[in-house]
Scaffold this motif. Structure first.
Motif, PDB file in Angstrom:
ATOM      1  N   ASN A   1      55.184   4.253  76.811  1.00 30.20           N
ATOM      2  CA  ASN A   1      56.479   4.803  76.439  1.00 30.20           C
ATOM      3  C   ASN A   1      56.704   4.718  74.940  1.00 30.20           C
ATOM      4  O   ASN A   1      57.168   5.663  74.299  1.00 30.20           O
ATOM      5  N   VAL A   2      56.353   3.552  74.354  1.00 26.83           N
ATOM      6  CA  VAL A   2      56.521   3.338  72.912  1.00 26.83           C
ATOM      7  C   VAL A   2      55.684   4.343  72.114  1.00 26.83           C
ATOM      8  O   VAL A   2      56.170   4.997  71.183  1.00 26.83           O
ATOM      9  N   ILE A   3      54.402   4.499  72.491  1.00 30.63           N
ATOM     10  CA  ILE A   3      53.505   5.395  71.754  1.00 30.63           C
ATOM     11  C   ILE A   3      53.964   6.842  71.885  1.00 30.63           C
ATOM     12  O   ILE A   3      53.972   7.606  70.907  1.00 30.63           O
ATOM     13  N   ALA A   4      54.402   7.240  73.101  1.00 31.05           N
ATOM     14  CA  ALA A   4      54.858   8.618  73.300  1.00 31.05           C
ATOM     15  C   ALA A   4      56.080   8.921  72.453  1.00 31.05           C
ATOM     16  O   ALA A   4      56.174   9.985  71.824  1.00 31.05           O
ATOM     17  N   ARG A   5      57.044   8.002  72.367  1.00 35.78           N
ATOM     18  CA  ARG A   5      58.256   8.243  71.579  1.00 35.78           C
ATOM     19  C   ARG A   5      57.944   8.275  70.087  1.00 35.78           C
ATOM     20  O   ARG A   5      58.520   9.062  69.329  1.00 35.78           O
ATOM     21  N   LEU A   6      57.013   7.415  69.647  1.00 38.65           N
ATOM     22  CA  LEU A   6      56.639   7.430  68.224  1.00 38.65           C
ATOM     23  C   LEU A   6      55.992   8.762  67.849  1.00 38.65           C
ATOM     24  O   LEU A   6      56.261   9.314  66.773  1.00 38.65           O
ATOM     25  N   ARG A   7      55.123   9.278  68.697  1.00 35.35           N
ATOM     26  CA  ARG A   7      54.456  10.556  68.389  1.00 35.35           C
ATOM     27  C   ARG A   7      55.449  11.709  68.382  1.00 35.35           C
ATOM     28  O   ARG A   7      55.353  12.619  67.551  1.00 35.35           O
ATOM     29  N   LEU A   8      56.403  11.698  69.302  1.00 31.09           N
ATOM     30  CA  LEU A   8      57.429  12.732  69.291  1.00 31.09           C
ATOM     31  C   LEU A   8      58.293  12.636  68.045  1.00 31.09           C
ATOM     32  O   LEU A   8      58.671  13.640  67.443  1.00 31.09           O
ATOM     33  N   TYR A   9      58.612  11.404  67.636  1.00 37.15           N
ATOM     34  CA  TYR A   9      59.475  11.187  66.474  1.00 37.15           C
ATOM     35  C   TYR A   9      58.801  11.659  65.192  1.00 37.15           C
ATOM     36  O   TYR A   9      59.412  12.334  64.352  1.00 37.15           O
ATOM     37  N   ALA A  10      57.502  11.319  65.027  1.00 38.83           N
ATOM     38  CA  ALA A  10      56.785  11.636  63.783  1.00 38.83           C
ATOM     39  C   ALA A  10      56.196  13.038  63.809  1.00 38.83           C
ATOM     40  O   ALA A  10      55.878  13.592  62.758  1.00 38.83           O
ATOM     41  N   GLY A  11      56.016  13.629  64.980  1.00 39.45           N
ATOM     42  CA  GLY A  11      55.428  14.954  65.065  1.00 39.45           C
ATOM     43  C   GLY A  11      53.935  14.960  64.819  1.00 39.45           C
ATOM     44  O   GLY A  11      53.363  15.982  64.440  1.00 39.45           O
ATOM     45  N   ARG A  12      53.260  13.847  65.044  1.00 39.23           N
ATOM     46  CA  ARG A  12      51.809  13.771  64.882  1.00 39.23           C
ATOM     47  C   ARG A  12      51.272  12.647  65.770  1.00 39.23           C
ATOM     48  O   ARG A  12      52.052  11.862  66.322  1.00 39.23           O
ATOM     49  N   ASP A  13      49.937  12.554  65.915  1.00 41.04           N
ATOM     50  CA  ASP A  13      49.339  11.588  66.839  1.00 41.04           C
ATOM     51  C   ASP A  13      48.934  10.274  66.181  1.00 41.04           C
ATOM     52  O   ASP A  13      48.842   9.235  66.851  1.00 41.04           O
ATOM     53  N   ASP A  14      48.674  10.285  64.854  1.00 43.07           N
ATOM     54  CA  ASP A  14      48.132   9.080  64.202  1.00 43.07           C
ATOM     55  C   ASP A  14      49.244   8.124  63.757  1.00 43.07           C
ATOM     56  O   ASP A  14      49.301   7.712  62.605  1.00 43.07           O
ATOM     57  N   VAL A  15      50.136   7.760  64.676  1.00 41.52           N
ATOM     58  CA  VAL A  15      51.252   6.872  64.329  1.00 41.52           C
ATOM     59  C   VAL A  15      51.039   5.462  64.853  1.00 41.52           C
ATOM     60  O   VAL A  15      51.834   4.560  64.568  1.00 41.52           O
ATOM     61  N   VAL A  16      49.974   5.257  65.629  1.00 42.81           N
ATOM     62  CA  VAL A  16      49.728   3.936  66.232  1.00 42.81           C
ATOM     63  C   VAL A  16      48.257   3.582  66.041  1.00 42.81           C
ATOM     64  O   VAL A  16      47.379   4.416  66.254  1.00 42.81           O
ATOM     65  N   GLU A  17      48.015   2.337  65.621  1.00 42.37           N
ATOM     66  CA  GLU A  17      46.658   1.799  65.523  1.00 42.37           C
ATOM     67  C   GLU A  17      46.615   0.452  66.239  1.00 42.37           C
ATOM     68  O   GLU A  17      47.544  -0.352  66.113  1.00 42.37           O
ATOM     69  N   ILE A  18      45.560   0.230  67.008  1.00 42.43           N
ATOM     70  CA  ILE A  18      45.372  -1.054  67.702  1.00 42.43           C
ATOM     71  C   ILE A  18      44.011  -1.590  67.289  1.00 42.43           C
ATOM     72  O   ILE A  18      42.994  -0.909  67.455  1.00 42.43           O
ATOM     73  N   HIS A  19      43.984  -2.814  66.745  1.00 40.40           N
ATOM     74  CA  HIS A  19      42.740  -3.432  66.287  1.00 40.40           C
ATOM     75  C   HIS A  19      42.531  -4.768  66.987  1.00 40.40           C
ATOM     76  O   HIS A  19      43.466  -5.587  67.073  1.00 40.40           O
ATOM     77  N   SER A  20      41.326  -5.000  67.507  1.00 32.37           N
ATOM     78  CA  SER A  20      40.977  -6.291  68.102  1.00 32.37           C
ATOM     79  C   SER A  20      39.485  -6.504  67.921  1.00 32.37           C
ATOM     80  O   SER A  20      38.681  -5.608  68.233  1.00 32.37           O
ATOM     81  N   GLN A  21      39.118  -7.672  67.419  1.00 33.14           N
ATOM     82  CA  GLN A  21      37.712  -7.960  67.151  1.00 33.14           C
ATOM     83  C   GLN A  21      36.956  -8.379  68.403  1.00 33.14           C
ATOM     84  O   GLN A  21      35.739  -8.490  68.371  1.00 33.14           O
ATOM     85  N   GLY A  22      37.649  -8.604  69.495  1.00 31.95           N
ATOM     86  CA  GLY A  22      36.988  -8.989  70.733  1.00 31.95           C
ATOM     87  C   GLY A  22      37.764 -10.077  71.456  1.00 31.95           C
ATOM     88  O   GLY A  22      38.911 -10.404  71.119  1.00 31.95           O
ATOM     89  N   GLU A  23      37.138 -10.667  72.453  1.00 28.42           N
ATOM     90  CA  GLU A  23      37.790 -11.681  73.289  1.00 28.42           C
ATOM     91  C   GLU A  23      38.153 -12.911  72.464  1.00 28.42           C
ATOM     92  O   GLU A  23      37.350 -13.405  71.665  1.00 28.42           O
ATOM     93  N   ASN A  24      39.404 -13.374  72.652  1.00 30.34           N
ATOM     94  CA  ASN A  24      39.948 -14.554  71.961  1.00 30.34           C
ATOM     95  C   ASN A  24      39.961 -14.396  70.441  1.00 30.34           C
ATOM     96  O   ASN A  24      39.958 -15.400  69.707  1.00 30.34           O
ATOM     97  N   MET A  25      39.955 -13.138  69.958  1.00 27.20           N
ATOM     98  CA  MET A  25      39.996 -12.878  68.519  1.00 27.20           C
ATOM     99  C   MET A  25      41.333 -12.276  68.081  1.00 27.20           C
ATOM    100  O   MET A  25      41.495 -11.840  66.959  1.00 27.20           O
ATOM    101  N   GLY A  26      42.306 -12.253  69.003  1.00 27.72           N
ATOM    102  CA  GLY A  26      43.618 -11.745  68.651  1.00 27.72           C
ATOM    103  C   GLY A  26      43.677 -10.227  68.653  1.00 27.72           C
ATOM    104  O   GLY A  26      42.685  -9.540  68.951  1.00 27.72           O
ATOM    105  N   CYS A  27      44.850  -9.711  68.342  1.00 24.58           N
ATOM    106  CA  CYS A  27      45.072  -8.267  68.357  1.00 24.58           C
ATOM    107  C   CYS A  27      46.134  -7.911  67.317  1.00 24.58           C
ATOM    108  O   CYS A  27      47.060  -8.687  67.067  1.00 24.58           O
ATOM    109  N   GLU A  28      45.990  -6.721  66.719  1.00 22.46           N
ATOM    110  CA  GLU A  28      46.978  -6.232  65.758  1.00 22.46           C
ATOM    111  C   GLU A  28      47.401  -4.825  66.167  1.00 22.46           C
ATOM    112  O   GLU A  28      46.580  -3.957  66.407  1.00 22.46           O
TER     113      GLU A  28
END
Length: 503
Positions: free
Chosen positions: A455-482
């Motif tokens: 829901n969050v990603i869909a509303r952000l894309r509608l708001y900005a009018g483009r797809d590259d509004v969200v990035e998810i980064h994770s180095q692997g298991e037990n390495m956290g997430c951004e």
């Protein structure tokens, strides 16, 4: 042969017609250009003899002047100039005609050549006498050379005048011939162009006549007359294929219209049933909403509890209840409105504070905020669901070792908001499914507000009018997430303009 040509594809026929006309024009132009070039060369060569005699006169003057300069100054530079001019004059006189003929200008040219040879000898002896300091000899030689120079110049002038008369007559004749050739060329090109136009018009008319008939019949069909027919074309090109297919299409359209009428009637009945079902569903949803607790009653109750805690001196309880009231008030008030980054950050602060009361301060929380970006507009209820996801699926089971980091910074024309944790991390496959919307969350293990990442990603894309509004980064298991959210800065200006218009 003609029928076989018209049976060829349209593209082939058009190319052949254009090629034939262009080849004809090209060949005619080649002949015209060759004739013009030949006549231009003849006209240019008409006065070539006069130009050569002018060069010879100039070279003779240079020899005389360089000799005189050396006699007066006797410098090495003047001597060098004399040798150069004498050599140039010698080269020019070698090209003169020395044959004996009955033509007066040929005899004059032969005399100039031999006089020039004698002149150069006299000049050479003058220079040698000067170098040997023999004054009497170099004066005698100088006078002889000067007299010869005057005679040669007079001969050259007379020859130049005589040749000019002859060459002028040649030039006049060539000019008249050139004009006649030019007129003939224009006439030929005109005839060729007229012939090409007639030929192209005839061929194009033969090719387009079936198209005109087809267009006329198609116009009748567009007016609803499906009984029209057109004569069959005798050719097997694209137009013939389309023409024969047209009659079949008209019959098919008649049948299709009847089927379409039946289908539309069935669809109308289905739409009526669907509208009735939708109306019943909306009525049920309305009754469900009316049955919910009035949110103002909930806020007033929480505020009353906060005031009671304050009167009893329970400051922490007062602060907690007040924070909970602010949290729920934000959720209800801003569920469909744009908010500022500041309001979203405040909501995250309240949410973390509520969790730390519930879990005895286990969650570590730090912020790095660029305060210049806090008034930028963004959709509501974006950051809290992301933080909630980080807590529930990242650090919930880590106890007091779990940490949440919130950053607000600028990247080009975007305002970036980063929510990072040091928890379990996310697999690359799950990140891809979350971003493309195919991720299906597991059965809820923890309490949440019901707003998922999809829901969050869909509303952000509608708001900005483009797809590259969200990035998810994770180095692997037990390495956290951004989780990085990008908000376009120009949205603030657009919202400000809208606010001014409403004011």
């Amino acid at each position: 042969m003609k029928s076989r040509f018209f049976d060829k594809p349209l593209q082939f026929k058009i190319i052949i017609i254009c090629a034939i006309t262009n080849v004809i024009i090209f060949v005619v132009n080649i002949f015209l250009i060759l004739g013009i070039n030949s006549m231009s060369n003849d006209m240019e060569a008409a006065y070539l003899d006069n130009r050569q005699l002018n060069e010879l006169t100039t070279a003779l003057s240079d020899v005389q002047d360089s000799m005189t300069e050396y006699l007066s100054s006797k410098t090495s530079e003047s001597l060098e100039n004399y040798y150069k001019s004498a050599q140039r004059y010698q080269d020019l006189t070698d090209t003169l005609n020395d044959k004996i003929t009955d033509q007066s200008y040929d005899r004059m040219e032969r005399n100039i050549k031999f006089m020039s040879k004698t002149y150069l000898d006299e000049v050479a002896q003058t220079v040698e006498a000067k170098r040997g300091r023999n004054v009497e000899k170099y004066r005698t030689y100088y006078e002889n050379a000067t007299e010869l120079c005057d005679d040669i110049e007079e001969y050259i002038t007379n020859l130049n005048l005589e040749l000019f008369v002859v060459n002028s007559e040649k030039y006049t004749a060539l000019s008249k011939a050139f004009k006649k050739f030019e007129a003939a060329g224009v006439l030929v090109m005109t005839l060729i162009m007229v012939g090409n136009v007639i030929m192209v018009a005839s061929l194009v008319n033969a090719m387009t006549m079936p198209l005109k008939n087809l267009a006329s019949s198609a116009d009748e069909v567009s007016k609803g007359n499906f009984d029209t027919e057109i004569p069959d074309t005798p050719y097997d090109d694209e137009v013939g294929v389309v023409t024969r297919a047209f009659n079949k299409m008209v019959v098919s359209i008649k049948q299709y219209i009847e089927q379409l009428k039946e289908s539309m009637e069935k669809e109308r009945l289905l739409q009526e049933k669907e509208l009735m079902m939708t109306a019943h569903l909306k009525e049920a949803q309305l009754k469900y909403l009316q049955a919910q607790i009035n949110p103002h009653f909930l806020f007033n109750t929480l505020n009353a509890g906060a005031q009671l805690a304050m009167m009893e001196g329970a400051d922490k309880t007062y602060e907690y209840v007040q924070t909970v009231a602010d949290f729920f008030r934000y959720n209800v008030k801003n569920n469909k409105n744009d908010v500022t980054v500041r309001e979203e950050v405040d909501l995250v602060d309240n949410y973390i504070q509520i969790l730390n009361v519930r879990f005895s301060g286990d969650i570590g929380y730090e912020k790095q905020i660029d305060k210049r970006l806090l008034d930028i507009k963004m959709p509501s209820m974006i950051l809290q669901p992301i933080v909630e996801n980080a807590v529930n699926h990242g650090i919930r089971e880590m106890g007091d070792k779990g940490k949440i980091s919130l950053k607000v910074f600028r990247d080009g024309e975007d305002v970036c908001i980063s929510v990072a944790d040091n928890g379990k991390g996310i697999a690359k496959e799950e990140i891809d499914r979350i971003l493309d919307g195919s991720y299906e969350p597991r059965e809820q293990q923890y309490d949440n507000n019901g707003i998922g990442l999809g829901n969050v990603i869909a509303r952000l894309r509608l708001y900005a009018g483009r797809d590259d509004v969200v990035e998810i980064h994770s180095q692997g298991e037990n390495m956290g997430c951004e989780f990085i959210v990008r908000i376009p800065r120009q949205k603030k200006e657009a919202n400000d303009v809208q606010s001014d218009d409403r004011g």
